[in-house]
Scaffold this motif. Sequence first.
Motif, PDB file in Angstrom:
ATOM      1  N   VAL A  24      64.581 -22.129-101.635  1.00  0.00           N
ATOM      2  CA  VAL A  24      65.703 -21.256-101.239  1.00  0.00           C
ATOM      3  C   VAL A  24      66.779 -21.229-102.332  1.00  0.00           C
ATOM      4  CG1 VAL A  24      67.675 -21.162 -99.618  1.00  0.00           C
ATOM      5  CG2 VAL A  24      65.361 -21.349 -98.734  1.00  0.00           C
ATOM      6  N   ILE A  25      66.883 -22.328-103.085  1.00  0.00           N
ATOM      7  CA  ILE A  25      67.852 -22.397-104.181  1.00  0.00           C
ATOM      8  C   ILE A  25      67.240 -21.882-105.485  1.00  0.00           C
ATOM      9  CG2 ILE A  25      69.218 -24.016-105.624  1.00  0.00           C
ATOM     10  CD1 ILE A  25      70.306 -23.896-102.794  1.00  0.00           C
ATOM     11  N   SER A  26      66.008 -22.344-105.793  1.00  0.00           N
ATOM     12  CA  SER A  26      65.439 -22.024-107.109  1.00  0.00           C
ATOM     13  C   SER A  26      64.875 -20.599-107.187  1.00  0.00           C
ATOM     14  CB  SER A  26      64.356 -23.040-107.480  1.00  0.00           C
ATOM     15  OG  SER A  26      63.266 -22.936-106.583  1.00  0.00           O
ATOM     16  N   HIS A  27      64.307 -20.108-106.081  1.00  0.00           N
ATOM     17  CA  HIS A  27      63.720 -18.754-106.077  1.00  0.00           C
ATOM     18  C   HIS A  27      64.186 -17.979-104.852  1.00  0.00           C
ATOM     19  CE1 HIS A  27      61.108 -20.898-108.814  1.00  0.00           C
ATOM     20  NE2 HIS A  27      60.584 -19.757-109.212  1.00  0.00           N
ATOM     21  N   PRO A  28      65.470 -17.659-104.799  1.00  0.00           N
ATOM     22  CA  PRO A  28      66.010 -17.038-103.573  1.00  0.00           C
ATOM     23  C   PRO A  28      65.379 -15.693-103.240  1.00  0.00           C
ATOM     24  CG  PRO A  28      67.640 -17.053-105.351  1.00  0.00           C
ATOM     25  CD  PRO A  28      66.490 -17.865-105.828  1.00  0.00           C
ATOM     26  N   ASP A  29      64.738 -15.037-104.248  1.00  0.00           N
ATOM     27  CA  ASP A  29      64.149 -13.724-103.953  1.00  0.00           C
ATOM     28  C   ASP A  29      62.674 -13.789-103.601  1.00  0.00           C
ATOM     29  OD1 ASP A  29      66.551 -12.448-104.406  1.00  0.00           O
ATOM     30  OD2 ASP A  29      66.208 -12.406-106.577  1.00  0.00           O
ATOM     31  N   SER A  30      62.103 -14.989-103.617  1.00  0.00           N
ATOM     32  CA  SER A  30      60.675 -15.107-103.319  1.00  0.00           C
ATOM     33  C   SER A  30      60.409 -14.814-101.849  1.00  0.00           C
ATOM     34  CB  SER A  30      60.193 -16.516-103.663  1.00  0.00           C
ATOM     35  OG  SER A  30      60.851 -17.457-102.832  1.00  0.00           O
ATOM     36  N   GLU A  31      59.143 -14.524-101.566  1.00  0.00           N
ATOM     37  CA  GLU A  31      58.738 -14.237-100.191  1.00  0.00           C
ATOM     38  C   GLU A  31      59.032 -15.450 -99.283  1.00  0.00           C
ATOM     39  OE1 GLU A  31      54.672 -12.923-100.251  1.00  0.00           O
ATOM     40  OE2 GLU A  31      54.764 -12.249 -98.177  1.00  0.00           O
ATOM     41  N   VAL A  32      58.766 -16.651 -99.818  1.00  0.00           N
ATOM     42  CA  VAL A  32      58.992 -17.866 -99.028  1.00  0.00           C
ATOM     43  C   VAL A  32      60.474 -18.023 -98.696  1.00  0.00           C
ATOM     44  CG1 VAL A  32      58.822 -20.375 -99.041  1.00  0.00           C
ATOM     45  CG2 VAL A  32      57.008 -19.025-100.043  1.00  0.00           C
ATOM     46  N   ALA A  33      61.317 -17.858 -99.700  1.00  0.00           N
ATOM     47  CA  ALA A  33      62.757 -18.022 -99.461  1.00  0.00           C
ATOM     48  C   ALA A  33      63.249 -16.998 -98.448  1.00  0.00           C
ATOM     49  CB  ALA A  33      63.523 -17.893-100.777  1.00  0.00           C
ATOM     50  N   ARG A  34      62.725 -15.764 -98.571  1.00  0.00           N
ATOM     51  CA  ARG A  34      63.150 -14.722 -97.618  1.00  0.00           C
ATOM     52  C   ARG A  34      62.698 -15.064 -96.204  1.00  0.00           C
ATOM     53  NH1 ARG A  34      61.662 -10.822-101.595  1.00  0.00           N
ATOM     54  NH2 ARG A  34      59.895 -10.294-100.278  1.00  0.00           N
ATOM     55  N   ALA A  35      61.507 -15.681 -96.109  1.00  0.00           N
ATOM     56  CA  ALA A  35      61.023 -16.110 -94.789  1.00  0.00           C
ATOM     57  C   ALA A  35      61.982 -17.142 -94.188  1.00  0.00           C
ATOM     58  CB  ALA A  35      59.618 -16.689 -94.897  1.00  0.00           C
ATOM     59  N   PHE A  36      62.472 -18.048 -95.020  1.00  0.00           N
ATOM     60  CA  PHE A  36      63.390 -19.070 -94.520  1.00  0.00           C
ATOM     61  C   PHE A  36      64.721 -18.458 -94.074  1.00  0.00           C
ATOM     62  CE2 PHE A  36      60.721 -22.264 -96.786  1.00  0.00           C
ATOM     63  CZ  PHE A  36      60.464 -23.042 -95.669  1.00  0.00           C
ATOM     64  N   VAL A  37      65.178 -17.467 -94.795  1.00  0.00           N
ATOM     65  CA  VAL A  37      66.424 -16.807 -94.391  1.00  0.00           C
ATOM     66  C   VAL A  37      66.225 -16.129 -93.030  1.00  0.00           C
ATOM     67  CG1 VAL A  37      68.104 -15.001 -94.969  1.00  0.00           C
ATOM     68  CG2 VAL A  37      67.222 -16.513 -96.771  1.00  0.00           C
ATOM     69  N   GLY A  38      65.069 -15.486 -92.862  1.00  0.00           N
ATOM     70  CA  GLY A  38      64.756 -14.847 -91.575  1.00  0.00           C
ATOM     71  C   GLY A  38      64.764 -15.865 -90.440  1.00  0.00           C
ATOM     72  N   ILE A  39      64.178 -17.028 -90.705  1.00  0.00           N
ATOM     73  CA  ILE A  39      64.122 -18.078 -89.684  1.00  0.00           C
ATOM     74  C   ILE A  39      65.533 -18.583 -89.361  1.00  0.00           C
ATOM     75  CG2 ILE A  39      63.383 -20.462 -89.281  1.00  0.00           C
ATOM     76  CD1 ILE A  39      60.833 -19.708 -90.950  1.00  0.00           C
ATOM     77  N   ALA A  40      66.325 -18.774 -90.412  1.00  0.00           N
ATOM     78  CA  ALA A  40      67.702 -19.254 -90.205  1.00  0.00           C
ATOM     79  C   ALA A  40      68.468 -18.266 -89.330  1.00  0.00           C
ATOM     80  CB  ALA A  40      68.403 -19.446 -91.556  1.00  0.00           C
ATOM     81  N   LYS A  41      68.246 -16.975 -89.576  1.00  0.00           N
ATOM     82  CA  LYS A  41      68.938 -15.961 -88.759  1.00  0.00           C
ATOM     83  C   LYS A  41      68.493 -16.032 -87.301  1.00  0.00           C
ATOM     84  CE  LYS A  41      70.089 -12.614 -92.324  1.00  0.00           C
ATOM     85  NZ  LYS A  41      69.551 -11.497 -93.122  1.00  0.00           N
ATOM     86  N   MET A  42      67.185 -16.228 -87.109  1.00  0.00           N
ATOM     87  CA  MET A  42      66.657 -16.354 -85.735  1.00  0.00           C
ATOM     88  C   MET A  42      67.280 -17.554 -85.025  1.00  0.00           C
ATOM     89  SD  MET A  42      64.030 -14.305 -84.717  1.00  0.00           S
ATOM     90  CE  MET A  42      62.599 -15.106 -83.992  1.00  0.00           C
ATOM     91  N   VAL A  43      67.366 -18.675 -85.759  1.00  0.00           N
ATOM     92  CA  VAL A  43      67.930 -19.893 -85.167  1.00  0.00           C
ATOM     93  C   VAL A  43      69.394 -19.647 -84.802  1.00  0.00           C
ATOM     94  CG1 VAL A  43      68.562 -22.299 -85.633  1.00  0.00           C
ATOM     95  CG2 VAL A  43      66.320 -21.453 -86.325  1.00  0.00           C
ATOM     96  N   ALA A  44      70.123 -19.033 -85.734  1.00  0.00           N
ATOM     97  CA  ALA A  44      71.543 -18.784 -85.500  1.00  0.00           C
ATOM     98  C   ALA A  44      71.734 -17.820 -84.321  1.00  0.00           C
ATOM     99  CB  ALA A  44      72.187 -18.237 -86.766  1.00  0.00           C
ATOM    100  N   GLN A  45      70.845 -16.841 -84.214  1.00  0.00           N
ATOM    101  CA  GLN A  45      70.928 -15.896 -83.094  1.00  0.00           C
ATOM    102  C   GLN A  45      70.704 -16.614 -81.757  1.00  0.00           C
ATOM    103  OE1 GLN A  45      68.068 -12.730 -83.434  1.00  0.00           O
ATOM    104  NE2 GLN A  45      69.351 -11.714 -84.982  1.00  0.00           N
ATOM    105  N   ASN A  46      69.771 -17.570 -81.803  1.00  0.00           N
ATOM    106  CA  ASN A  46      69.442 -18.321 -80.601  1.00  0.00           C
ATOM    107  C   ASN A  46      70.550 -19.247 -80.168  1.00  0.00           C
ATOM    108  OD1 ASN A  46      66.636 -18.703 -79.175  1.00  0.00           O
ATOM    109  ND2 ASN A  46      66.314 -17.753 -81.166  1.00  0.00           N
ATOM    110  N   LEU A  47      71.169 -19.908 -81.148  1.00  0.00           N
ATOM    111  CA  LEU A  47      72.126 -20.961 -80.817  1.00  0.00           C
ATOM    112  C   LEU A  47      73.580 -20.551 -81.008  1.00  0.00           C
ATOM    113  CD1 LEU A  47      70.287 -24.034 -82.386  1.00  0.00           C
ATOM    114  CD2 LEU A  47      70.237 -23.257 -80.026  1.00  0.00           C
ATOM    115  N   GLY A  48      73.789 -19.574 -81.841  1.00  0.00           N
ATOM    116  CA  GLY A  48      75.162 -19.087 -82.067  1.00  0.00           C
ATOM    117  C   GLY A  48      75.904 -19.863 -83.116  1.00  0.00           C
TER     118      GLY A  48
END
Length: 348
Positions: A324-348
């Motif tokens: 997420v730090i070294s390759h923020p534009d990679s597919e993997v990093a983007r997947a993690f951002v998506g997950i973080a958003k889902m978690v934040a949506q769930n918990l606020g």
Amino acid sequence: MAVKDIMDAFRGTDLSDLGIRENLAQLVKDIKLIGEELEVVLYLPKPGIEGFLKDKVREAVSGLRDVKDVKVRFADSPPPKQEIPVGQPAFTRRPVPGVRHLVAVGSGKGGVGKSTVAVNLALALRNLGYRVGLLDADIYGPSVPTLMGLKGERVRVSERNKLVPLEKFGIKVLSIGLMLPSEDTPVIWRGPMLMKALTQFLFDTEWGELDYLVLDLPPGTGDVQLTLAQNVEMAGAIVVTTPQDVALADVRKATSMFKEVNVPVIGVIENMAYFTCPETGNRYYIFGKGRVAEFAASYNLKILGSIPIDPEVAERSDTGEPVVISHPDSEVARAFVGIAKMVAQNLG
Ligand SMILES: Nc1ncnc2c1ncn2[C@@H]1O[C@H](COP(=O)(O)OP(=O)(O)OP(=O)(O)O)[C@@H](O)[C@H]1O
Ligand SMILES: [Mg+2]
């Protein structure tokens, strides 16, 4: 042996010979069974009977084969006015002060990518603007120091005798690996020692104000998971799996365990879901497609995201540069951002 059996024995222990109306169970403020060691905190209904009450506790558990050691302490506060309802859960789950959401990342099986997920999820949450901490609860095989590029660093203790987490990439980090004399020191804590270390990491640490404290759990459904579930108030758990059958079989166990101890499962993350060929952009589902979705549906769980296999992830793990730090534009990093958003949506 469960705490419930002990409470049943206490319930049958009459204290009228001490001039007390309640039974022993009604005086219990806190009770913990760790391995074979029982720790009980009792309210003291009147002074001077401490010794007698200790004897009553020992007597009550003397018939229970699995309790070898008994420690009795007394609460500083007087018993509450109202009677303690019989049958209430006997252990207390404490929230970690200053922490809004405690999120545990676990799995049934080892090596599916829990630590990778915990680290990158923590960093993705931080990139969304949240205040984040990362606690390596893998006492036996801590990998957070390596993944976060903190190998060789040591945490210090503040004047207030609290642990001070290290800071890296904008998040607070604590791991047993940052406290041992050397990286090779084996950790052989069990039961009470383990419990003590974990509670210290949570409650005697200067975490400050955090929106999220992400916990990297060891694999399986052992002491650490149960200790945490019984003693700490958690927002929920995230279960990581890979698409293979063996991983899914183990994740079933993990999911059931979290359910049993009443920790809500926020969702499932499918790691190493597919490989995208860099030349053609085609996706190859190396470990099978659709099985995690089937599994999640049958357990009524959300899928928080699917993370592709990326050799870069494995390589960067050793050099301490999370993707997420070294390759923020990679597919993997983007997947993690998506997950973080889902978690934040769930918990606020
Ligand atoms: N999406 C991925 N692509 C490529 N490699 C990955 C991916 N996710 C994890 N890995 C690699 O797989 C290995 C295991 O990952 P990790 O240490 O995160 O698993 P774990 O579940 O925490 O393991 P343990 O059970 O030992 O704690 C590491 O070498 C890691 O770099
Ligand atoms: Mg790990």
